[in-house]
Every structure is written in structure tokens, then in C-alpha cells.
Design a protein around this motif. Structure first.
Motif, short mmCIF file in Angstrom:
data_model
loop_
_atom_site.label_atom_id
_atom_site.label_comp_id
_atom_site.label_asym_id
_atom_site.label_seq_id
_atom_site.Cartn_x
_atom_site.Cartn_y
_atom_site.Cartn_z
N TYR A 37 0.80 -1.22 0.00
CA TYR A 37 0.00 0.00 0.00
C TYR A 37 0.84 1.27 0.00
O TYR A 37 0.28 2.37 -0.07
N VAL A 38 2.15 1.15 0.09
CA VAL A 38 3.01 2.33 0.22
C VAL A 38 4.09 2.36 -0.85
O VAL A 38 4.23 3.34 -1.59
N VAL A 39 4.85 1.29 -0.94
CA VAL A 39 5.99 1.25 -1.86
C VAL A 39 5.51 1.02 -3.29
O VAL A 39 5.96 1.70 -4.22
N VAL A 40 4.61 0.08 -3.48
CA VAL A 40 4.07 -0.19 -4.81
C VAL A 40 3.09 0.92 -5.17
O VAL A 40 2.08 1.13 -4.47
N ALA A 41 3.37 1.65 -6.22
CA ALA A 41 2.55 2.80 -6.61
C ALA A 41 1.35 2.33 -7.41
O ALA A 41 1.29 2.43 -8.64
N ARG A 42 0.37 1.81 -6.69
CA ARG A 42 -0.88 1.35 -7.30
C ARG A 42 -2.04 2.04 -6.61
O ARG A 42 -1.88 2.78 -5.65
N ASN A 43 -3.25 1.74 -7.07
CA ASN A 43 -4.42 2.42 -6.54
C ASN A 43 -4.98 1.79 -5.28
O ASN A 43 -5.94 2.32 -4.70
N TYR A 44 -4.40 0.69 -4.80
CA TYR A 44 -4.99 0.01 -3.65
C TYR A 44 -4.73 0.75 -2.33
O TYR A 44 -5.52 0.64 -1.40
N GLY A 45 -3.66 1.51 -2.26
CA GLY A 45 -3.40 2.27 -1.05
C GLY A 45 -4.44 3.35 -0.82
O GLY A 45 -4.70 3.74 0.33
N ILE A 46 -5.07 3.84 -1.90
CA ILE A 46 -6.10 4.86 -1.74
C ILE A 46 -7.29 4.29 -0.98
O ILE A 46 -7.92 4.97 -0.18
N SER A 47 -7.61 3.02 -1.23
CA SER A 47 -8.72 2.39 -0.51
C SER A 47 -8.46 2.37 0.98
O SER A 47 -9.36 2.65 1.79
N ALA A 48 -7.22 2.03 1.37
CA ALA A 48 -6.88 2.01 2.79
C ALA A 48 -7.02 3.40 3.39
O ALA A 48 -7.56 3.56 4.49
N LEU A 49 -6.55 4.42 2.67
CA LEU A 49 -6.64 5.79 3.18
C LEU A 49 -8.09 6.21 3.37
O LEU A 49 -8.46 6.76 4.42
N VAL A 50 -8.93 5.95 2.38
CA VAL A 50 -10.34 6.36 2.47
C VAL A 50 -11.05 5.61 3.59
O VAL A 50 -11.80 6.19 4.37
N MET A 51 -10.80 4.31 3.70
CA MET A 51 -11.47 3.52 4.73
C MET A 51 -11.03 3.92 6.13
O MET A 51 -11.85 4.03 7.04
N PHE A 52 -9.73 4.13 6.33
CA PHE A 52 -9.24 4.53 7.65
C PHE A 52 -9.77 5.91 8.02
O PHE A 52 -10.15 6.15 9.17
#
Length: 286
Positions: A132-147
Motif C-alpha cells: 500500500y506504500v511502496v508499490v505505486a498502485r491504486n490500492y493504497g487509496i482504498s486504505a486511506l479512504v477507509m481509515f
């Protein structure tokens, strides 16, 4: 996934000075590790492809037309395009991904009620420390929005900002549409089971939030479908059915990969642990 029962501001005050200090130290150590991983990370093809698509076209509408059918909604492409418009350098890709992931883990570290051990396990896991941090993909945005949604939930659950957050969640990636529906279902059950009876205004606001969630899901749908990059289909996709689901629950060797997905997970163990963990909410039906 509700973090707190009070507004986000001032959550840390409930913890002792020593507990806050330990969280700061743990987060700084995590940042050092993540910084090293980001520095040494070699970009994968799907990371660079998303960045190339985000920069394609002479305008935002042309860019959105180019990403149609790629299999991902538009939010990540919009973030990359806007970031590059402000800072026209290729480093926008890793920096955007890292900042989003760091923000998500900062909310988890400093505004969640979990013990330090639990937070540490998340931070230094494959997902919290790399995916969710090193790999520049869109999945980290889900974690940010949910948290963020979990932390702010007591303040926004009875306002249309809740629906706005669901719109954003729906457009982080396709599976997050299911998560947005789960948040909406949680709010619905909460309203039915809460000690204070929901008012007519509460139901109007809920209907508005449900409508916003539908808008978010629709925007995701029209961006993603019809897909054209669908050649990579699981060799086990034809095995999906009632019989395969039942077998996966009792036979360790017949796992998640046989339900139409690659990889292998101990389904029986996961099912047992998830079932036991749900007992923690037995007093809160929602």
C-alpha cells in the motif's frame, strides 16, 4: 471498522504520554524502512502503465477516454495527472503512492484504538509496509479512504459527507465498491438497532448517502466496463460452484485458487479465525 466514538481531533489525548511516544517511535522506524524500500524499489509494468495512461491525451476527458476499459476506476489516474500538472516530473508516481500510503498508516497509528502490537503487525506487514506504500498502485487509496472514514465516522455518519466518502471509495478500485456497500449496510443496521430511534431526517440522509454510493458505483462501472484486457483468466475459473465452495471450506488442499483465483490460502483456518473474530461484535449487531 469504526475507530473512535468521539471526533477525530483529540483522540490521542485518551492515551498516556508513554503510549503516544511509543507510537511515534514505531511510526518513525516504519518510515525509515518504507523509505529504504521506496528508494530500492524497481517499478513494475502495471505501475508504469497507469502513469503512462494518466499522462496520455491532451486533456482530462481524452485521458479518461484512454483509461476506459483498463479495469480500474479513474481516481488514481486523476491523482497522477493532477500531480504531474503541478510537478512535471516522473517522480510524481512513487511520491504520490508513498504519500497516500503514509497518510493511511498515520491515521491507523495515531487515531485508532488498537493496541501497539496490533498496529505494529499492520505497519510492518506485507500490505502496510510494502503493497500500500511502496508499490505505486491504486490500492493504497482504498486504505486511506477507509481509515479516514472509520476515524471520522461518528462525525459524518449522519451527514452527506458519509456518501461523499463512499463515492471516493467506489472509485479507488473495483472491489472497493463492495466495501462501500458494506459501510452502507453497517449504517443501515446501526440505525435499526441503535438505542436512540432514527428520525425522519436520519432516513432522508441515509437515502441521500445511498444515492451517492450508487453514483460512485456507476462512475466506477462506466470507467471500467467493457473491459478489453481480459485475456488473463484463471485456469480454475470453470471450477467455481457450490461444490467447490463447500470443498474449499473443509479441504486444505482445495483452496482459494480453485475458486477462480490464483495463489493458495488456508481457507479453513481463515474461515475459523474470521468466525471467531466476529464474536467480538456480538453486543453490537451493526
Amino acid at each position: 471498522m469504526e475507530f473512535v466514538e468521539s471526533p477525530l481531533v483529540g483522540v490521542g489525548a485518551a492515551r498516556s504520554e508513554g503510549q503516544n511516544r511509543n507510537r511515534i517511535i514505531m511510526f518513525v522506524c516504519w518510515l525509515a524502512l518504507v523509505g529504504w524500500l521506496c528508494w530500492s524499489h524497481t517499478f513494475w509494468r502495471d505501475e508504469v502503465r497507469a502513469f503512462s495512461l494518466a499522462l496520455s491525451g491532451s486533456s482530462y476527458p481524452e485521458m479518461l477516454a484512454n483509461v476506459h476499459g483498463e479495469g480500474h476506476p479513474a481516481l488514481w489516474y486523476l491523482i497522477l495527472r493532477a500531480g504531474h500538472d503541478i510537478f512535471p516530473y516522473r517522480e510524481v508516481l512513487p511520491i504520490a503512492g508513498a504519500l497516500i500510503g503514509i497518510a493511511a498508516m498515520a491515521i491507523l497509528t495515531f487515531f485508532s484504538p488498537f493496541r501497539a502490537l496490533v498496529i505494529g503487525l499492520v505497519l510492518f506487514s506485507f500490505w502496510g509496509g510494502f503493497e500500500y506504500v511502496v508499490v505505486a498502485r491504486n490500492y493504497g487509496i482504498s486504505a486511506l479512504v477507509m481509515f479516514a472514514l472509520a476515524a471520522l465516522y461518528p462525525r459524518i455518519r449522519n451527514s452527506l459527507w458519509f456518501g461523499v466518502a463512499l463515492v471516493a471509495l467506489c472509485n479507488t478500485n473495483v472491489p472497493s465498491c463492495l466495501l462501500a456497500a458494506a459501510f452502507l449496510l453497517f449504517r443501515f443496521v446501526e440505525m435499526l438497532t441503535d438505542q436512540s430511534r432514527a428520525t425522519k431526517r436520519d432516513w432522508y440522509v441515509f437515502a441521500g448517502n445511498a444515492g451517492l454510493a450508487l453514483v460512485g458505483a456507476y462512475l466506477c462501472f462506466i470507467t471500467v466496463y467493457p473491459t478489453f484486457n481480459d485475456a488473463a483468466v484463471s485456469r480454475n475459473l470453470s471450477d467455481f460452484g457450490i461444490a467447490s465452495i463447500g470443498r474449499a471450506l473443509i479441504d486444505y488442499d482445495w483452496g482459494f485458487s480453485h475458486l477462480g483465483f490464483e495463489g493458495s490460502l488456508p481457507i479453513p483456518l481463515n474461515a475459523i479465525l474470521l468466525g471467531i473474530s466476529c464474536l467480538a461484535f456480538i453486543r453490537r449487531p451493526a
